[in-house]
Design a protein around this motif. Sequence first.
Motif, short mmCIF file in Angstrom:
data_model
loop_
_atom_site.label_atom_id
_atom_site.label_comp_id
_atom_site.label_asym_id
_atom_site.label_seq_id
_atom_site.Cartn_x
_atom_site.Cartn_y
_atom_site.Cartn_z
N THR A 219 0.87 -1.16 0.00
CA THR A 219 0.00 0.00 0.00
C THR A 219 0.90 1.21 0.00
O THR A 219 1.83 1.28 0.80
CB THR A 219 -0.90 0.03 1.24
OG1 THR A 219 -1.72 -1.13 1.24
CG2 THR A 219 -1.77 1.26 1.25
N LEU B 121 -8.46 5.63 1.64
CA LEU B 121 -9.81 5.40 2.15
C LEU B 121 -10.04 3.93 2.44
O LEU B 121 -10.58 3.57 3.48
CB LEU B 121 -10.85 5.84 1.11
CG LEU B 121 -11.46 7.22 1.17
CD1 LEU B 121 -12.49 7.36 0.07
CD2 LEU B 121 -12.09 7.49 2.53
N LEU B 122 -9.68 3.10 1.49
CA LEU B 122 -9.86 1.66 1.64
C LEU B 122 -9.06 0.95 0.57
O LEU B 122 -8.61 1.56 -0.39
CB LEU B 122 -11.34 1.27 1.58
CG LEU B 122 -12.18 1.83 0.44
CD1 LEU B 122 -11.96 1.10 -0.85
CD2 LEU B 122 -13.67 1.80 0.79
N LYS B 123 -8.92 -0.37 0.77
CA LYS B 123 -8.16 -1.15 -0.19
C LYS B 123 -8.69 -2.58 -0.23
O LYS B 123 -9.26 -3.07 0.74
CB LYS B 123 -6.67 -1.16 0.19
CG LYS B 123 -6.39 -1.75 1.58
CD LYS B 123 -4.92 -1.58 1.93
CE LYS B 123 -4.64 -2.12 3.33
NZ LYS B 123 -3.24 -1.91 3.75
N TYR B 124 -8.49 -3.21 -1.38
CA TYR B 124 -8.87 -4.60 -1.55
C TYR B 124 -7.65 -5.37 -2.05
O TYR B 124 -7.04 -4.99 -3.05
CB TYR B 124 -10.02 -4.74 -2.55
CG TYR B 124 -10.27 -6.19 -2.92
CD1 TYR B 124 -9.72 -6.73 -4.07
CD2 TYR B 124 -11.02 -7.01 -2.09
CE1 TYR B 124 -9.92 -8.07 -4.40
CE2 TYR B 124 -11.23 -8.35 -2.40
CZ TYR B 124 -10.67 -8.86 -3.56
OH TYR B 124 -10.86 -10.19 -3.87
N LYS C 145 -14.88 -2.36 3.57
CA LYS C 145 -15.28 -1.16 4.33
C LYS C 145 -14.06 -0.35 4.68
O LYS C 145 -13.01 -0.89 5.09
CB LYS C 145 -16.04 -1.58 5.58
CG LYS C 145 -17.37 -2.27 5.26
CD LYS C 145 -18.27 -2.37 6.45
CE LYS C 145 -19.55 -3.13 6.11
NZ LYS C 145 -20.34 -2.42 5.07
N GLY C 146 -14.19 0.97 4.51
CA GLY C 146 -13.07 1.85 4.81
C GLY C 146 -13.40 2.83 5.90
O GLY C 146 -14.35 2.66 6.65
N GLU D 265 -17.44 2.49 1.60
CA GLU D 265 -17.23 1.09 1.26
C GLU D 265 -17.09 0.97 -0.25
O GLU D 265 -17.46 1.88 -1.00
CB GLU D 265 -18.40 0.22 1.74
CG GLU D 265 -19.74 0.51 1.08
CD GLU D 265 -20.82 -0.43 1.56
OE1 GLU D 265 -20.77 -0.88 2.72
OE2 GLU D 265 -21.74 -0.70 0.75
#
Lengths: 117, 112
Positions: free
Chosen positions: A105, B47-50, B58-59, B64
Amino acid sequence: NAGVMQNPRHLVRRRGQEARLRCSPMKGHSHVYWYRQLPEEGLKFMVYLQKENIIDESGMPKERFSAEFPKEGPSILRIQQVVRGDSAAYFCASSPSSGTSPGNTIYFGEGSWLTVV
Amino acid sequence: AQSVSQHNHHVILSEAASLELGCNYSYGGTVNLFWYVQYPGQHLQLLLKYFSGDPLVKGIKGFEAEFIKSKFSFNLRKPSVQWSDTAEYFCAVNTGGFKTIFGAGTRLFVKA
């Protein structure tokens, strides 16, 4: 734990001068990336470096731009003989690893806004 | 070459409206997917990551995103936006190398 540190935050240069932008990655991160953000164009990848190595500079303009990440000290993005079109926000990012691993990341610094007058 | 498309460049919503920002990428292999937010004058924040597992991620701040592999999409959602969500949102994709590719961004303006 300090984040990615960039300086200067704002830099004004006259056409023909040199601009040097510095980036210290997050502690424990050995991968550094430089991105350029132009209005309405999003973020464009410029260069990826590891300590003492340029791994990929496919996004760097062929002339006037160079980057380094020495063994000691911050990564530096250098722009020689700046022109008005170089005015942009330059973001440095770092990551602890690369590839499709959960550790990959990238975290961004606050950016350096270069204005060429 | 891999690319990321964000369909809406500008979105204007009233507070409490629901948000969905589209993101599509072009790559057939394994991907890591991200949404970043950039508040005015600030740097990008994750914010979020996959990476794998549950495709509904969900972030922070109530956001989300859902990864739909068959559609090569990773849309960002929030059921009820606030004025403080006014920002630019970037979708990003990493396809296994060192290069994370960003979309052009979507500017969201939330009217109070």
